[in-house]
Design an enzyme around this catalytic site. Sequence first.
Site, PDB file in Angstrom:
ATOM      1  N   GLY A  98       0.780  -1.237   0.000  1.00 43.06           N
ATOM      2  CA  GLY A  98       0.000   0.000   0.000  1.00 43.06           C
ATOM      3  C   GLY A  98       0.812   1.287   0.000  1.00 43.06           C
ATOM      4  O   GLY A  98       0.393   2.287  -0.567  1.00 43.06           O
ATOM      5  N   GLU A  99       1.942   1.287   0.655  1.00 42.21           N
ATOM      6  CA  GLU A  99       2.641   2.553   0.873  1.00 42.21           C
ATOM      7  C   GLU A  99       3.957   2.688   0.135  1.00 42.21           C
ATOM      8  O   GLU A  99       4.390   3.799  -0.174  1.00 42.21           O
ATOM      9  CB  GLU A  99       2.831   2.773   2.385  1.00 42.21           C
ATOM     10  CG  GLU A  99       1.508   3.123   3.033  1.00 42.21           C
ATOM     11  CD  GLU A  99       1.510   2.995   4.536  1.00 42.21           C
ATOM     12  OE1 GLU A  99       1.700   4.000   5.209  1.00 42.21           O
ATOM     13  OE2 GLU A  99       1.286   1.876   5.038  1.00 42.21           O
TER      14      GLU A  99
HETATM   15 MO1  MOS Z   1      -1.257   4.269   6.335  1.00 43.58          MO
HETATM   16  S1  MOS Z   1      -0.596   6.205   6.473  1.00 43.58           S
HETATM   17  O1  MOS Z   1      -0.347   3.538   7.567  1.00 43.58           O
HETATM   18  O2  MOS Z   1      -2.941   4.347   6.534  1.00 43.58           O
END
Ligand code: MOS
Length: 769
Positions: A735-736
């Site tokens: 995701g990140e």
């Molecule tokens: Mo993410 S900023 O850990 O939702």
Amino acid sequence: MTGVISPPKETEQVVGKPINRVDGRLKVMGAARYAAEIPQDNIAHAVLIQSTIAKGRIKDIDTSEAETAPGVLAVITHRNAPKLNLKTDGSMVEGKPGEDFVPLQSDEVFYDGQHIGVVVAETFEQAKHAVSLVRVSYEEEKPTVEIEQGLSKAYQPKQFFGEELQVQRGDVAKAIAEAEVKIEQTYTTPIEHHNPMESSASIAVWNGNQLTVYDATQWVIGTRNIVAYTLGIPNENVRIISHFVGGGFGCKGYTWWHTILAAVAARLVGRPVKLVVTRQQMFSSCGHRSPTIQQLTLSATRDGKLTAIRHVTTSQTSEVDECVEPCGLTTRLLYACPNLEVTHNLVRVNTGTPTAMRAPGEAPGTFALESALDELAYELGIDPVELRIINHADVNPQTGNPWSSKYLKECYQKGAERFGWSRRNPTPSSMRNGDYLIGWGMATATYPGYRSPASAKAQLFADGRAVVSSATHDLGTGTYTIMTQIAADALGLPVERIEFKLGESSMPLAPVAGGSQSAASVAPAVQGAAEELRNRVIRLAIDDESSPLYRAAQERISTENGRVFLKNEPSRGETYAEILQRNNLPMVEVEAIANTAASESQQNSDNKVVRICVGKNENSDWQQYAFQSFGAQFAEVRVHPRLGQVHVTRFVSAIDVGRVLNHKTARSQVLGGVTMGLGMALMEETVLDQQSGRLVVRNLADYHVPVHADIGDIDVIFIDKPDPHISRMGVRGVGEIGITGVAAAVANAIYHATGKRIRELPITPDKLL
Ligand code: MOS
């Protein structure tokens, strides 16, 4: 220990396939309902009243006109609001308020846009109108607006989720004093806002003392706990439902007070209440990324070996809570370097409390570190990719622990190859296309591989269909799809006969959809529950005289398409449905808990529900490993030399996140991360008025995010090799990591194009002229 039968390896696996989103059809038909869209009879509408000063006191708040306005049911301010409990221990397991400060409890104002009241009315328009009739007078004080104004009162915070924020190894001062080559620069990043497509919203419905909240949240369990705690009611009386979330990026990770105020309002008016945080209000109500000032010092030998890194980060927090942008944490481990000093300073200003925003720490931190690496590469005359390979960390340099798996060199190599990096002429402004300057830049991407305890329930019904559930989340990330794929393989059922359910606090426990951990955490639980369910059905057949598989050896048995059969005699077998029907079982159910500690199967004797524990990895002492994802980002920019306009024409992102469960949804995650990184590099910035401390930028006309026309070709490469230690699935999160390194790759490409080193984000045209 009961006999565990391995999953049907001989049949084709769905995991890894780029299947379409299982919820895609619902979404394109508009049938996927988001929090604010859940229909309720007799619903009333709440609109937040927010402060228009950044510091001071409410002298008077006159609600008389608002109270008698058409349709108004209630006006709640600090004068009549119920007392709410505050939970301040901040633990992640329990849930956390976005801000440790309860609104509407006193006349104090700490930031512009602070909630100071709520109007409830028959319609949204009536509530909004009534808000405009509330007259507030203030005793205004001079706010602290910028980090620079508060520097004299800066302090050093201690930890970020258990990680020490002030770190030293070796002797940095000595190494820098003796350095052959040195880079010493300051990099800054502005306030950024998450701005998901779906703004935050809650619908609160009381039924007696039972509360249901339809909420836009990344954490149904945490929200349940916080809502219950603040209202002073038991957890069992609260249910949070969040089936679809239109993006979060961190601003829906914690529970912000609008959700609790919706519940307060609903209890007061005795009706369901919908509270939507407007786009403008999103700029003060759900956190933001703190601006950062980062001083980076690198020292190296002439042949490119780093001898010291010093990374001093100053970020801001609010007057009412502490949140750190931990830029230096990644610096500890990205490169092999014997001497290191990481410092984090914090300054209190009059804004709302910052919060985690996609790759908190890593996103702005890699902008500074990876820009400085590029500056060092030019200083040394070494290719930027080569410089990074020279300083490759073979183990975690901070702890000495081995990586669970690391394919960063492959990322550099595959990314460079796809991008055509070898054709790069390193001289700035040497590449042109007509009028335009062309620049190529790169940076390293990285994000930790988190995993938390999670559980899942798998149910098989007598009609041969399965339902698998977990209190996890799908923020548009693809959770519905990948969990369905995992369950399909483990159950030996086609995807169409599985329904994966998520987003309800009453479902088996799952962690916050933050820290890129949902796939890594929930996948083992889903796999464990589904495999055990399949095993139980097989055992039902083996133990049953009327089954064609009676007394068959387990290792001879296979399953496919909802049918159990002998591997070497496929005609001998029967369907799951036949087995359940003959045994008069409407349903068989298994719940699995996937712990991060060593595995231990605890099966109870109840025939219907079996709980099993699935460890982090049955074969691995995982605590000794460092779990971290890596990648390489390559950017091509086209810069107009007289207009200063930058277009990112090409981008290559080569990413190692362990095993990829679905190449389509994983690629979309990286596309989104890179796109957000391009916004960070070139556009995104929230501005406050220096005098009043009020938000100047508070809508999408002023807060620029990339649109289609801003985005060139983005190419995503996955290494796709399982992490052998994180779990049997081998998956870390995706995701990140996509946003990390992007801003640096773009800034480095801009330097290559123009010879101008911009150390201040966003890189807007004015900075290039
Ligand atoms: Mo993410 S900023 O850990 O939702």
